[in-house]
Enzyme design. Structure first.
Site, short mmCIF file in Angstrom:
data_model
loop_
_atom_site.label_atom_id
_atom_site.label_comp_id
_atom_site.label_asym_id
_atom_site.label_seq_id
_atom_site.Cartn_x
_atom_site.Cartn_y
_atom_site.Cartn_z
N LEU A 33 43.54 -10.96 40.78
CA LEU A 33 43.40 -9.84 41.72
C LEU A 33 44.59 -9.68 42.66
O LEU A 33 45.18 -10.66 43.11
CB LEU A 33 42.12 -10.04 42.54
N HIS A 37 43.45 -4.01 43.33
CA HIS A 37 42.03 -4.27 43.08
C HIS A 37 41.24 -4.27 44.40
O HIS A 37 40.13 -3.73 44.48
CB HIS A 37 41.84 -5.66 42.44
N GLN A 61 40.42 -4.53 23.87
CA GLN A 61 41.41 -3.52 24.26
C GLN A 61 42.84 -4.01 24.04
O GLN A 61 43.80 -3.31 24.37
CB GLN A 61 41.19 -3.05 25.70
N GLY A 147 41.23 2.62 39.67
CA GLY A 147 42.52 2.95 40.27
C GLY A 147 43.18 4.11 39.54
O GLY A 147 43.15 4.17 38.30
N GLN A 148 43.80 4.98 40.31
CA GLN A 148 44.56 6.10 39.74
C GLN A 148 45.79 5.57 38.97
O GLN A 148 46.39 6.28 38.19
CB GLN A 148 44.96 7.04 40.88
N ASP A 150 45.72 3.73 36.52
CA ASP A 150 45.38 3.97 35.11
C ASP A 150 44.79 5.37 35.00
O ASP A 150 43.59 5.54 34.76
CB ASP A 150 44.41 2.90 34.64
N GLN A 153 42.85 6.42 31.94
CA GLN A 153 41.55 5.73 31.89
C GLN A 153 40.51 6.49 32.71
O GLN A 153 39.36 6.66 32.28
CB GLN A 153 41.74 4.32 32.44
N LEU A 184 51.52 -2.05 42.09
CA LEU A 184 50.99 -3.39 41.86
C LEU A 184 50.32 -3.45 40.50
O LEU A 184 49.64 -2.51 40.09
CB LEU A 184 49.99 -3.77 42.95
N ARG A 187 50.39 -7.54 35.54
CA ARG A 187 51.50 -7.83 34.61
C ARG A 187 52.85 -7.97 35.33
O ARG A 187 53.80 -8.43 34.72
CB ARG A 187 51.59 -6.74 33.53
#
Ligand code: AMP
Length: 279
Positions: A33, A37, A61, A147-148, A150, A153, A184, A187
């Protein structure tokens, strides 16, 4: 704070909350996190009676050549962080709990899943939709926070919720960035100092695009070209895609308009990073 590994236990817990007429906020994550997040968790804690967070690195995924095995994990630290935030339940299932032997059922949002990130990661959104629907069925949230970062998604999950008549509201929250502009991401952990600096070309390209749009540029090709030049000026960067699309249909736009998603995916060495802005 309860820490639960089994589906049955979560179901019992939420059944009790339903009996008490409490509402439930839910934040699905793959853990490790960071402040991105936490922005979702805080909003859920603020707005909902109870907050459930899931931590599950979802194998379906990831493609075989991707980073499932080395995806960063630190459950102990995640638990400590979530405890401090006032989360009520953390769901940390094992792979076998979510996909027992003989598992066969998958969910797909046709068309929307094939573009942008889905173009370079063909089964990615099938995996995402499947796990998110399973988690929705287990947790039965009133609101689920995403979260925007992604952006695709969010569009796909909203479509899934609408098409399958699910009783959950999808709430999308802004991208949290480092001071440098870097979005952020768990990865980012893969990047050394030099690569992290190189990764700033993503946000720089988006800033450049926004400036062009805000000063009246209407030509999509020119904006894309300028973004490409910005990213290609960084030797460690390799472009996966740069796209300007309608923020709902995700179809490429012919002309700059007022509901566009400008999205980029770029490899820095072999680490694939994404970023976007809505203009
Ligand atoms: P992940 O653990 O990467 O699956 O992400 C879990 C949730 O956190 C998803 O809804 C992401 O969009 C969201 N998220 C990841 N990074 C950020 C960020 N920088 N800002 C806001 N939300 C984020």
């Amino acid at each position: 704070m309860k820490i639960v590994k089994s589906v049955c236990e979560v179901k019992e817990y939420v059944k009790e909350l339903r009996r008490k007429e409490k509402n439930i906020g839910f934040v699905p994550t793959m853990g490790y996190l960071h402040a991105g997040h936490l922005s979702l968790v805080r909003e859920s804690v603020r707005r909902c009676d109870y907050t459930v967070v899931s931590i599950f690195v979802n194998p379906t995924q990831f493609a075989p050549n991707e980073d499932f095995n080395k995806y960063p994990r630190n459950i102990q630290s995640d638990i400590e962080i979530l405890e401090k935030e006032g989360v009520d339940l953390i769901f940390i299932p094992g792979d076998g709990e979510m996909y027992p032997e003989g598992y066969q059922t998958y969910v797909e949002v046709k068309n929307l899943q094939d573009r942008l990130c889905g173009g370079s990661r063909p089964n990615f959104f099938k995996g995402v939709c499947t796990i998110v629907l399973k988690l929705f069925n287990i947790v039965t949230p009133d609101i689920s926070f995403f979260g925007q970062k992604d952006a695709q998604q969010v569009v796909i999950l909203k479509k899934m919720v609408c098409d399958l008549n699910l009783d959950v509201k999808i709430e999308a929250l802004p991208i949290i960035r480092e001071k440098s502009g870097l979005a952020l991401s768990s990865r980012n952990e893969y990047l050394d100092k030099k690569q992290k600096k190189a990764a700033l070309c993503l946000s720089r390209s988006l800033i450049r695009a926004r400036e062009m749009v805000e000063t009246g540029e209407k030509n999509v090709a020119l904006v894309l070209k300028s973004m490409k030049t910005e990213i290609e000026s960084e030797p460690l960067a390799r472009i996966d895609y740069i796209e300007i699309v309608d923020s709902e249909s995700l179809q490429p736009v012919n002309q700059i308009n007022d509901k566009m998603l400008i999205a980029v995916a770029v490899f820095i060495n072999n680490v694939r990073l994404i970023d976007n802005i809505i203009v």
